[in-house]
Motif scaffolding. Structure first.
Motif, PDB file in Angstrom:
ATOM      1  N   ILE A   1      26.087  58.936  -0.763  1.00  0.00           N
ATOM      2  CA  ILE A   1      25.772  57.692  -0.057  1.00  0.00           C
ATOM      3  C   ILE A   1      26.973  57.185   0.740  1.00  0.00           C
ATOM      4  CG2 ILE A   1      25.202  55.252  -0.409  1.00  0.00           C
ATOM      5  CD1 ILE A   1      23.442  56.071  -2.725  1.00  0.00           C
ATOM      6  N   TYR A   2      28.168  57.444   0.232  1.00  0.00           N
ATOM      7  CA  TYR A   2      29.361  56.816   0.799  1.00  0.00           C
ATOM      8  C   TYR A   2      30.272  57.841   1.462  1.00  0.00           C
ATOM      9  CZ  TYR A   2      27.690  53.230  -2.396  1.00  0.00           C
ATOM     10  OH  TYR A   2      26.901  52.330  -3.053  1.00  0.00           O
ATOM     11  N   ALA A   3      31.084  57.356   2.391  1.00  0.00           N
ATOM     12  CA  ALA A   3      32.103  58.169   3.053  1.00  0.00           C
ATOM     13  C   ALA A   3      33.196  57.237   3.552  1.00  0.00           C
ATOM     14  CB  ALA A   3      31.497  58.955   4.218  1.00  0.00           C
ATOM     15  N   LEU A   4      34.372  57.780   3.808  1.00  0.00           N
ATOM     16  CA  LEU A   4      35.458  56.976   4.347  1.00  0.00           C
ATOM     17  C   LEU A   4      35.224  56.686   5.822  1.00  0.00           C
ATOM     18  CD1 LEU A   4      38.525  58.721   2.688  1.00  0.00           C
ATOM     19  CD2 LEU A   4      37.444  56.568   2.012  1.00  0.00           C
ATOM     20  N   THR A   5      35.495  55.460   6.217  1.00  0.00           N
ATOM     21  CA  THR A   5      35.398  55.081   7.623  1.00  0.00           C
ATOM     22  C   THR A   5      36.567  55.716   8.380  1.00  0.00           C
ATOM     23  OG1 THR A   5      34.421  52.972   6.964  1.00  0.00           O
ATOM     24  CG2 THR A   5      35.287  53.119   9.204  1.00  0.00           C
ATOM     25  N   PRO A   6      36.331  56.505   9.411  1.00  0.00           N
ATOM     26  CA  PRO A   6      37.426  57.240  10.059  1.00  0.00           C
ATOM     27  C   PRO A   6      38.562  56.358  10.563  1.00  0.00           C
ATOM     28  CG  PRO A   6      35.306  58.103  10.768  1.00  0.00           C
ATOM     29  CD  PRO A   6      35.016  56.855   9.979  1.00  0.00           C
ATOM     30  N   ILE A   7      38.223  55.231  11.174  1.00  0.00           N
ATOM     31  CA  ILE A   7      39.257  54.340  11.718  1.00  0.00           C
ATOM     32  C   ILE A   7      39.410  53.160  10.765  1.00  0.00           C
ATOM     33  CG2 ILE A   7      39.948  52.902  13.663  1.00  0.00           C
ATOM     34  CD1 ILE A   7      38.275  54.717  15.461  1.00  0.00           C
ATOM     35  N   PHE A   8      40.556  53.085  10.112  1.00  0.00           N
ATOM     36  CA  PHE A   8      40.769  52.088   9.067  1.00  0.00           C
ATOM     37  C   PHE A   8      40.560  50.673   9.584  1.00  0.00           C
ATOM     38  CE2 PHE A   8      43.438  49.375   6.356  1.00  0.00           C
ATOM     39  CZ  PHE A   8      42.985  49.749   5.097  1.00  0.00           C
ATOM     40  N   ALA A   9      41.037  50.383  10.781  1.00  0.00           N
ATOM     41  CA  ALA A   9      40.922  49.033  11.331  1.00  0.00           C
ATOM     42  C   ALA A   9      39.479  48.602  11.500  1.00  0.00           C
ATOM     43  CB  ALA A   9      41.663  48.943  12.665  1.00  0.00           C
ATOM     44  N   ASP A  10      38.569  49.553  11.664  1.00  0.00           N
ATOM     45  CA  ASP A  10      37.160  49.213  11.863  1.00  0.00           C
ATOM     46  C   ASP A  10      36.528  48.574  10.632  1.00  0.00           C
ATOM     47  OD1 ASP A  10      37.321  50.232  14.394  1.00  0.00           O
ATOM     48  OD2 ASP A  10      36.148  52.044  13.993  1.00  0.00           O
ATOM     49  N   ILE A  11      37.085  48.829   9.464  1.00  0.00           N
ATOM     50  CA  ILE A  11      36.508  48.288   8.230  1.00  0.00           C
ATOM     51  C   ILE A  11      36.416  46.772   8.296  1.00  0.00           C
ATOM     52  CG2 ILE A  11      36.869  48.001   5.734  1.00  0.00           C
ATOM     53  CD1 ILE A  11      38.337  50.709   5.789  1.00  0.00           C
ATOM     54  N   TRP A  12      37.373  46.135   8.974  1.00  0.00           N
ATOM     55  CA  TRP A  12      37.537  44.686   8.897  1.00  0.00           C
ATOM     56  C   TRP A  12      36.876  43.952  10.054  1.00  0.00           C
ATOM     57  CZ3 TRP A  12      39.001  44.781   4.202  1.00  0.00           C
ATOM     58  CH2 TRP A  12      39.734  45.886   3.752  1.00  0.00           C
TER      59      TRP A  12
ATOM     60  N   GLY B   1      46.435  48.776  11.007  1.00  0.00           N
ATOM     61  CA  GLY B   1      45.021  48.468  10.821  1.00  0.00           C
ATOM     62  C   GLY B   1      44.786  47.351   9.829  1.00  0.00           C
ATOM     63  N   GLY B   2      45.820  47.029   9.020  1.00  0.00           N
ATOM     64  CA  GLY B   2      45.664  45.985   8.020  1.00  0.00           C
ATOM     65  C   GLY B   2      46.665  44.857   8.108  1.00  0.00           C
ATOM     66  N   ILE B   3      47.773  45.092   8.830  1.00  0.00           N
ATOM     67  CA  ILE B   3      48.833  44.087   8.946  1.00  0.00           C
ATOM     68  C   ILE B   3      49.089  43.831  10.424  1.00  0.00           C
ATOM     69  CG2 ILE B   3      51.237  43.521   8.417  1.00  0.00           C
ATOM     70  CD1 ILE B   3      51.039  45.527   6.081  1.00  0.00           C
ATOM     71  N   LEU B   4      49.105  42.573  10.808  1.00  0.00           N
ATOM     72  CA  LEU B   4      49.368  42.203  12.199  1.00  0.00           C
ATOM     73  C   LEU B   4      50.854  42.013  12.413  1.00  0.00           C
ATOM     74  CD1 LEU B   4      48.386  41.291  15.045  1.00  0.00           C
ATOM     75  CD2 LEU B   4      48.309  38.966  14.115  1.00  0.00           C
ATOM     76  N   ASN B   5      51.439  42.874  13.217  1.00  0.00           N
ATOM     77  CA  ASN B   5      52.807  42.696  13.702  1.00  0.00           C
ATOM     78  C   ASN B   5      52.701  41.850  14.959  1.00  0.00           C
ATOM     79  OD1 ASN B   5      55.318  42.901  14.925  1.00  0.00           O
ATOM     80  ND2 ASN B   5      55.565  45.082  14.483  1.00  0.00           N
ATOM     81  N   PHE B   6      52.883  40.556  14.817  1.00  0.00           N
ATOM     82  CA  PHE B   6      52.560  39.629  15.895  1.00  0.00           C
ATOM     83  C   PHE B   6      53.324  39.945  17.178  1.00  0.00           C
ATOM     84  CE2 PHE B   6      52.533  35.759  18.358  1.00  0.00           C
ATOM     85  CZ  PHE B   6      51.272  35.227  18.129  1.00  0.00           C
ATOM     86  N   ALA B   7      54.609  40.181  17.069  1.00  0.00           N
ATOM     87  CA  ALA B   7      55.418  40.398  18.267  1.00  0.00           C
ATOM     88  C   ALA B   7      54.977  41.640  19.025  1.00  0.00           C
ATOM     89  CB  ALA B   7      56.891  40.508  17.880  1.00  0.00           C
ATOM     90  N   ALA B   8      54.545  42.666  18.285  1.00  0.00           N
ATOM     91  CA  ALA B   8      54.164  43.917  18.925  1.00  0.00           C
ATOM     92  C   ALA B   8      52.765  43.879  19.504  1.00  0.00           C
ATOM     93  CB  ALA B   8      54.279  45.066  17.921  1.00  0.00           C
ATOM     94  N   VAL B   9      51.868  43.156  18.851  1.00  0.00           N
ATOM     95  CA  VAL B   9      50.450  43.189  19.232  1.00  0.00           C
ATOM     96  C   VAL B   9      50.080  42.009  20.118  1.00  0.00           C
ATOM     97  CG1 VAL B   9      48.089  43.122  18.356  1.00  0.00           C
ATOM     98  CG2 VAL B   9      49.820  44.499  17.174  1.00  0.00           C
ATOM     99  N   CYS B  10      50.591  40.841  19.815  1.00  0.00           N
ATOM    100  CA  CYS B  10      50.190  39.622  20.531  1.00  0.00           C
ATOM    101  C   CYS B  10      51.229  39.252  21.585  1.00  0.00           C
ATOM    102  CB  CYS B  10      49.987  38.481  19.544  1.00  0.00           C
ATOM    103  SG  CYS B  10      48.665  38.777  18.353  1.00  0.00           S
ATOM    104  N   THR B  11      51.567  40.202  22.403  1.00  0.00           N
ATOM    105  CA  THR B  11      52.559  39.948  23.449  1.00  0.00           C
ATOM    106  C   THR B  11      52.063  38.850  24.386  1.00  0.00           C
ATOM    107  OG1 THR B  11      51.588  41.752  24.729  1.00  0.00           O
ATOM    108  CG2 THR B  11      53.507  42.276  23.386  1.00  0.00           C
ATOM    109  N   GLY B  12      52.935  37.904  24.655  1.00  0.00           N
ATOM    110  CA  GLY B  12      52.574  36.789  25.515  1.00  0.00           C
ATOM    111  C   GLY B  12      51.935  35.631  24.783  1.00  0.00           C
TER     112      GLY B  12
ATOM    113  N   LYS C   1      43.538  41.976   8.003  1.00  0.00           N
ATOM    114  CA  LYS C   1      42.221  42.311   7.482  1.00  0.00           C
ATOM    115  C   LYS C   1      41.286  41.100   7.539  1.00  0.00           C
ATOM    116  CE  LYS C   1      43.947  45.983   4.455  1.00  0.00           C
ATOM    117  NZ  LYS C   1      44.144  46.476   3.072  1.00  0.00           N
ATOM    118  N   TYR C   2      41.810  39.935   7.258  1.00  0.00           N
ATOM    119  CA  TYR C   2      40.961  38.745   7.157  1.00  0.00           C
ATOM    120  C   TYR C   2      41.363  37.626   8.112  1.00  0.00           C
ATOM    121  CZ  TYR C   2      38.734  40.860   3.139  1.00  0.00           C
ATOM    122  OH  TYR C   2      38.032  41.703   2.327  1.00  0.00           O
ATOM    123  N   ILE C   3      42.239  37.918   9.050  1.00  0.00           N
ATOM    124  CA  ILE C   3      42.674  36.892   9.986  1.00  0.00           C
ATOM    125  C   ILE C   3      41.497  36.451  10.865  1.00  0.00           C
ATOM    126  CG2 ILE C   3      43.307  38.286  12.006  1.00  0.00           C
ATOM    127  CD1 ILE C   3      46.076  36.792  11.862  1.00  0.00           C
ATOM    128  N   ALA C   4      41.577  35.251  11.424  1.00  0.00           N
ATOM    129  CA  ALA C   4      40.487  34.726  12.272  1.00  0.00           C
ATOM    130  C   ALA C   4      40.581  35.356  13.660  1.00  0.00           C
ATOM    131  CB  ALA C   4      40.582  33.209  12.375  1.00  0.00           C
TER     132      ALA C   4
END
Length: 498
Positions: free
Chosen positions: A241-252, A329-340, A356-359
């Motif tokens: 029934i179950y399998a791993l989701t290929p892209i970890f970030a997609d889980i959230w 995929g689970g931790i937001l590195n703000f400076a690297a990802v949210c440039t500007g 994972k649970y950020i708004a």
């Protein structure tokens, strides 16, 4: 099993707030509604009774993966800061969380003890409803047990007449035995289905009950039951029934809810959604994403702003190897990802956040109200994932002296997903032997910020070693019981030696 994003229809059936009266339980439909009422407190683990107590966060600040609590100051939800510092006192212990969990116990008991008032239930329906109610009761008690240990335990609700409101306190060992009685009943073959329909996602199935049972056994360290837990987890793996989701970030993401990896989730919805500051027990969404989002956020990649709790420990981010998709995929590195983009740093700010649970932008876009939008994000809580089944099976195989090759393959199946490949293609330098130390580390990397870490450290015997530099001692294993409960019990409850 639904393999795509689903709604929380099951938790939107009335009544989900009030519990029925004694003469209520006379038709199958009414029993079903009583069962839904027993599920409702699952949605209360973020904020109820005027108290913030996001359960995963509470568990994780007792460990080492957050840099601190965050917020505007140590006076901003002070009990959380005291918990992080291992200085919590009975007067500030989380009574709202305690009450929410016992509310769940009460509602589950109502179903268990009134089901025979409905003679028209079929045998199959009766077994399923009873198994679900006893799984729910076990679930609520297992949280109370792992947080407080020695707790009042009852299976028939006190009424002040036939049953006194002063409930005897059980030891942690006694509570474990009683939880297991419920779970052994609930996992009786044929009682719970292996999968549920799309309209029923959010109900316990057999495999979710297996996961709960394995978690309880492993935290208790009950070697006599390791073999049975391993057998059940292997049944999950072998079910197909179950399998791993290929892209970890997609889980959230929205699309990742109830996907192929999900064994159990707590449903939240932004429409219908009736939660607000005056109706925190109403069905709807969750405030946890608002809680975690940077304060005064300005930008387009996240929701507008949040409360700035939960700065992630940079050591956790740095613990991942290069190429491990679970890091970003689970931790937001703000400076690297949210440039500007920008935000206002708060206490213990690190620049890293729980992704994972950020708004996320649009996370409550369907909310129809004018007040309470911050309460009504539709992020489901992922409780049990297939990756956990694989790692539990690996660990129990090691602990029971099973095949090392099999245990290695189970562990490296999880690692293969982390490095975006398959088990057969995973390079030798990415593989790990399934030793207990390696399994503890893999649990940290796979389930970071999902509420696992503290209890993993406890059951692997590493809690004092890892946490002592922050002031942790073995006496801090259990939280202090709220003083109001000690007072209500008129001296019959023994306080934990926190």
């Amino acid at each position: 099993m639904a393999l795509s994003s689903c709604t929380s229809d099951f938790l939107e059936v009335d009544p989900t707030v009030t519990t029925p009266t004694e003469n209520y339980y006379d038709t199958p439909d009414k029993m079903e509604k009583a069962l839904v009422a027993a599920y409702a407190p699952l949605q209360w683990f973020d904020f109820t009774y005027s108290e913030y107590h996001p359960l995963q966060f509470v568990c994780d600040i007792m460990a080492d993966d957050y840099n601190g609590v965050g917020g505007s100051s140590e006076g901003d939800i002070p009990w959380l800061h005291l918990t992080y510092q291992y200085r919590l006192n009975p007067e500030q212990a989380p009574i709202g969380l305690w009450d929410s969990l016992y509310n769940g116990v009460y509602r589950a008991n109502q179903v268990v003890n009134n089901i025979d008032k409905c003679p028209t239930l079929s045998a199959a329906s009766r077994n399923r409803i009873l198994a679900e109610a006893r799984t729910l009761r076990a679930f609520y008690y297992h949280i109370l047990w792992k947080l407080w240990g020695n707790i009042p335990y009852y299976t028939v609700n006190p009424d002040g007449n036939d049953i006194d409101y002063i409930v005897p306190q059980k030891t942690a060992a006694e509570v474990y035995r009683l939880i297991m009685e419920d779970l052994d009943f609930a996992t009786t073959p044929g009682f719970l289905p292996e999968a549920v329909t799309v309209a029923e996602v959010g109900r316990f199935n057999k495999f979710a009950a297996y996961m709960l049972r394995a978690n309880v056994i492993m935290l208790a360290g009950d070697q006599s039951k390791y073999a049975s837990a391993l057998q059940q987890v292997k049944e999950i793996i072998g079910s197909g029934i179950y399998a791993l989701t290929p892209i970890f970030a997609d889980i959230w993401t929205d699309a990742g809810e109830w996907n192929c990896e999900s064994i159990f989730e707590i449903n939240y919805s932004d429409n219908p959604s009736n939660r607000d500051w005056n109706h925190t027990l109403s069905p709807g969404g969750t405030i946890y994403p608002t809680f975690l989002t940077p304060a005064s956020y300005k930008g387009t990649k996240l929701h507008s702003e949040g409360y700035g709790f939960g700065p992630v420990n940079p050591a956790l981010y740095q613990a991942y190897e290069a190429g491990d998709q679970r890091r970003d995929g689970g931790i937001l590195n703000f400076a690297a990802v949210c440039t500007g983009d920008s935000y206002t740093p708060r206490v213990a700010d690190s620049g890293y956040f729980n992704y994972k649970y950020i708004a996320r932008a649009g996370g409550n876009s369907a909310f129809p109200g004018t007040e309470g939008a911050e309460f009504n994000f539709r992020n489901n809580t992922r409780v049990y994932r297939y990756a956990e089944a694989l790692l539990i099976a690996a660990e129990l195989t090691v602990r029971t002296g099973g095949s090392q090759t099999e245990a290695d393959d189970l562990l490296n199946t999880v690692r293969a997903r982390a490095f975006s490949t398959t088990l057969s293609e995973l390079p030798a330098d990415r593989r790990r032997a399934a030793t207990l130390d390696n399994l503890l580390e893999e649990n940290r990397l796979e389930f970071a910020l999902e509420g696992h870490r503290f209890f993993d450290l406890v059951r692997f015997g590493k809690d004092t070693e890892v946490l002592a530099p922050r002031g942790y001692t073995p006496s801090k294993r259990y939280l202090p019981i709220p003083q109001s409960e000690i007072d209500r019990a008129e001296g019959t409850l023994n306080q934990n030696p926190y």
